[in-house]
Design a protein around this motif. Structure first.
Motif, PDB file in Angstrom:
ATOM      1  N   UNK A 177       0.850  -1.188   0.000  1.00 49.44           N
ATOM      2  CA  UNK A 177       0.000   0.000   0.000  1.00 49.44           C
ATOM      3  C   UNK A 177       0.885   1.237   0.000  1.00 49.44           C
ATOM      4  N   UNK A 178       0.567   2.170  -0.870  1.00 51.61           N
ATOM      5  CA  UNK A 178       1.314   3.418  -0.964  1.00 51.61           C
ATOM      6  C   UNK A 178       0.567   4.587  -0.334  1.00 51.61           C
ATOM      7  N   UNK A 179      -0.539   4.272   0.342  1.00 48.73           N
ATOM      8  CA  UNK A 179      -1.269   5.311   1.039  1.00 48.73           C
ATOM      9  C   UNK A 179      -2.138   6.152   0.121  1.00 48.73           C
ATOM     10  N   UNK A 180      -2.517   7.299   0.623  1.00 49.32           N
ATOM     11  CA  UNK A 180      -3.468   8.173  -0.041  1.00 49.32           C
ATOM     12  C   UNK A 180      -2.945   8.705  -1.373  1.00 49.32           C
ATOM     13  N   UNK A 181      -3.781   8.628  -2.399  1.00 48.85           N
ATOM     14  CA  UNK A 181      -3.426   9.198  -3.705  1.00 48.85           C
ATOM     15  C   UNK A 181      -3.272  10.715  -3.597  1.00 48.85           C
ATOM     16  N   UNK A 182      -3.929  11.333  -2.621  1.00 50.53           N
ATOM     17  CA  UNK A 182      -3.771  12.775  -2.429  1.00 50.53           C
ATOM     18  C   UNK A 182      -2.297  13.154  -2.231  1.00 50.53           C
ATOM     19  N   UNK A 183      -1.535  12.273  -1.608  1.00 54.19           N
ATOM     20  CA  UNK A 183      -0.110  12.580  -1.395  1.00 54.19           C
ATOM     21  C   UNK A 183       0.595  12.815  -2.729  1.00 54.19           C
ATOM     22  N   UNK A 184       0.339  11.974  -3.690  1.00 53.97           N
ATOM     23  CA  UNK A 184       1.034  12.054  -4.970  1.00 53.97           C
ATOM     24  C   UNK A 184       0.508  13.206  -5.813  1.00 53.97           C
ATOM     25  N   UNK A 185      -0.771  13.495  -5.682  1.00 53.12           N
ATOM     26  CA  UNK A 185      -1.306  14.691  -6.340  1.00 53.12           C
ATOM     27  C   UNK A 185      -0.678  15.945  -5.734  1.00 53.12           C
ATOM     28  N   UNK A 186      -0.412  15.904  -4.434  1.00 50.35           N
ATOM     29  CA  UNK A 186       0.270  17.025  -3.790  1.00 50.35           C
ATOM     30  C   UNK A 186       1.688  17.202  -4.303  1.00 50.35           C
ATOM     31  N   UNK A 187       2.400  16.086  -4.500  1.00 52.51           N
ATOM     32  CA  UNK A 187       3.764  16.167  -5.033  1.00 52.51           C
ATOM     33  C   UNK A 187       3.757  16.719  -6.463  1.00 52.51           C
ATOM     34  N   UNK A 188       2.778  16.290  -7.241  1.00 59.20           N
ATOM     35  CA  UNK A 188       2.678  16.788  -8.620  1.00 59.20           C
ATOM     36  C   UNK A 188       2.313  18.263  -8.636  1.00 59.20           C
ATOM     37  N   UNK A 189       1.469  18.688  -7.704  1.00 61.61           N
ATOM     38  CA  UNK A 189       1.133  20.117  -7.595  1.00 61.61           C
ATOM     39  C   UNK A 189       2.364  20.923  -7.211  1.00 61.61           C
ATOM     40  N   UNK A 190       3.180  20.389  -6.313  1.00 59.37           N
ATOM     41  CA  UNK A 190       4.429  21.063  -5.924  1.00 59.37           C
ATOM     42  C   UNK A 190       5.356  21.214  -7.111  1.00 59.37           C
ATOM     43  N   UNK A 191       5.437  20.167  -7.929  1.00 56.80           N
ATOM     44  CA  UNK A 191       6.308  20.225  -9.107  1.00 56.80           C
ATOM     45  C   UNK A 191       5.874  21.329 -10.061  1.00 56.80           C
ATOM     46  N   UNK A 192       4.592  21.649 -10.057  1.00 57.06           N
ATOM     47  CA  UNK A 192       4.054  22.699 -10.929  1.00 57.06           C
ATOM     48  C   UNK A 192       3.981  24.053 -10.213  1.00 57.06           C
ATOM     49  N   UNK A 193       4.517  24.089  -8.986  1.00 55.25           N
ATOM     50  CA  UNK A 193       4.517  25.319  -8.179  1.00 55.25           C
ATOM     51  C   UNK A 193       3.116  25.789  -7.832  1.00 55.25           C
ATOM     52  N   UNK A 194       2.192  24.872  -7.797  1.00 58.07           N
ATOM     53  CA  UNK A 194       0.834  25.162  -7.342  1.00 58.07           C
ATOM     54  C   UNK A 194       0.802  24.859  -5.848  1.00 58.07           C
ATOM     55  N   UNK A 195       1.295  25.795  -5.049  1.00 58.08           N
ATOM     56  CA  UNK A 195       1.471  25.525  -3.634  1.00 58.08           C
ATOM     57  C   UNK A 195       0.156  25.415  -2.895  1.00 58.08           C
ATOM     58  N   UNK A 196      -0.857  26.164  -3.308  1.00 63.32           N
ATOM     59  CA  UNK A 196      -2.168  26.056  -2.660  1.00 63.32           C
ATOM     60  C   UNK A 196      -2.760  24.672  -2.902  1.00 63.32           C
TER      61      UNK A 196
END
Length: 268
Positions: A177-196
């Motif tokens: 289990x890799x946990x919540x998919x929200x975590x990876x969406x958060x990392x992808x948002x960070x990569x795009x500088x979408x900090x909010x």
């Protein structure tokens, strides 16, 4: 509920006394051990599975062993020692393109960012079938894209994963289990500088991973949320960021998570 089901499966396996059922019971126990941060136990099962797979020609055991070895080594270090074996999986199992995502994250966690970037590009060029390995591959590539701040690749992966935001990512039929998919969406948002967006996703991931009672996943998410908060820089964000990263650093030291400890010791 999952832990209860794993216990029931073990009792059935012990009653059946069939080698494959007993091996699967141990595999599910190892999945839970990975969530608890018992990496020595995970690595021991990985070695056993790889040896069993070679001896019996059991591809499932051999591939599962390789997956667990990668998971454990990515956390405790020394994953670069396993990379040659891991790369051989892409040749032995050409019909399983998900192995390219394992190579990509192993390169990233070993600190070879140029090689990780090349591996990410290779993985994204492969046609990933919509099978039981797809989501695990997607979330690992998301972690690599996040670490590389690869905005274009992050956008592509975000579009693929966002429909599953409320899910937990699982490898195969419960291998890991890799946990919540929200975590990876958060990392992808960070990569795009979408900090909010990153803060929103990672906050959800932190809550879900805490409910999962998975200290390693919680620690990773704390560091990542801390970074996103630091860059968003609204009222009290940076104070909270410092506390979260300190918590992640303490967990890394307690669990022996070398890579996370190094990352959590870097300036935000």
């Amino acid at each position: 509920a999952v832990r209860d089901e794993v216990g029931r499966f073990r009792k059935l396996a012990e009653g059946a006394r069939q080698m494959e059922c007993l091996w699967m019971a141990e595999m599910y126990d190892t999945m839970l051990a990975m969530l608890r941060g018992q990496f020595d136990r995970v690595e021991a099962f990985a070695l056993h599975s790889m040896e069993l797979g070679k001896k019996l020609g059991h591809h499932n055991a051999y591939e599962t062993g390789g997956a667990y070895m990668t998971l454990a080594r990515c956390e405790v270090g020394r994953v670069e020692e396993f990379l040659p074996v891991l790369e051989s999986y892409t040749e032995v199992y050409p019909a399983v393109p998900g192995w390219y995502s394992f190579v990509a994250i192993a390169c990233m966690r070993s600190g070879d960012m140029d090689r990780a970037r090349a591996a990410l590009s290779t993985a994204l060029r492969r046609v990933m079938p919509a099978d039981t390995i797809w989501m695990a591959s997607a979330v690992w590539l998301s972690e690599v894209a996040g670490a590389l701040e690869a905005a274009e690749e992050a956008t592509r992966l975000y579009e693929q994963l966002v429909p599953f935001a409320g899910w937990h990512a699982v490898l195969g039929y419960g291998v890991a289990s890799f946990g919540s998919v929200h975590r990876y969406l958060g990392l992808l948002s960070s990569a795009r500088r979408d900090w909010a967006g990153a803060v929103s996703h990672l906050q959800s991931a932190l809550e879900e991973n805490r409910r999962l009672q998975a200290p390693p996943l919680v620690a990773h998410t704390e560091r990542e949320l801390g970074k996103a908060l630091w860059h968003r820089d609204q009222r009290d964000d940076r104070d909270r960021a410092v506390r979260l990263v300190a918590s992640a650093r303490a967990s890394a030291a307690r669990l022996g998570m070398q890579w996370l400890g190094e990352q959590a010791s870097k300036p935000l």
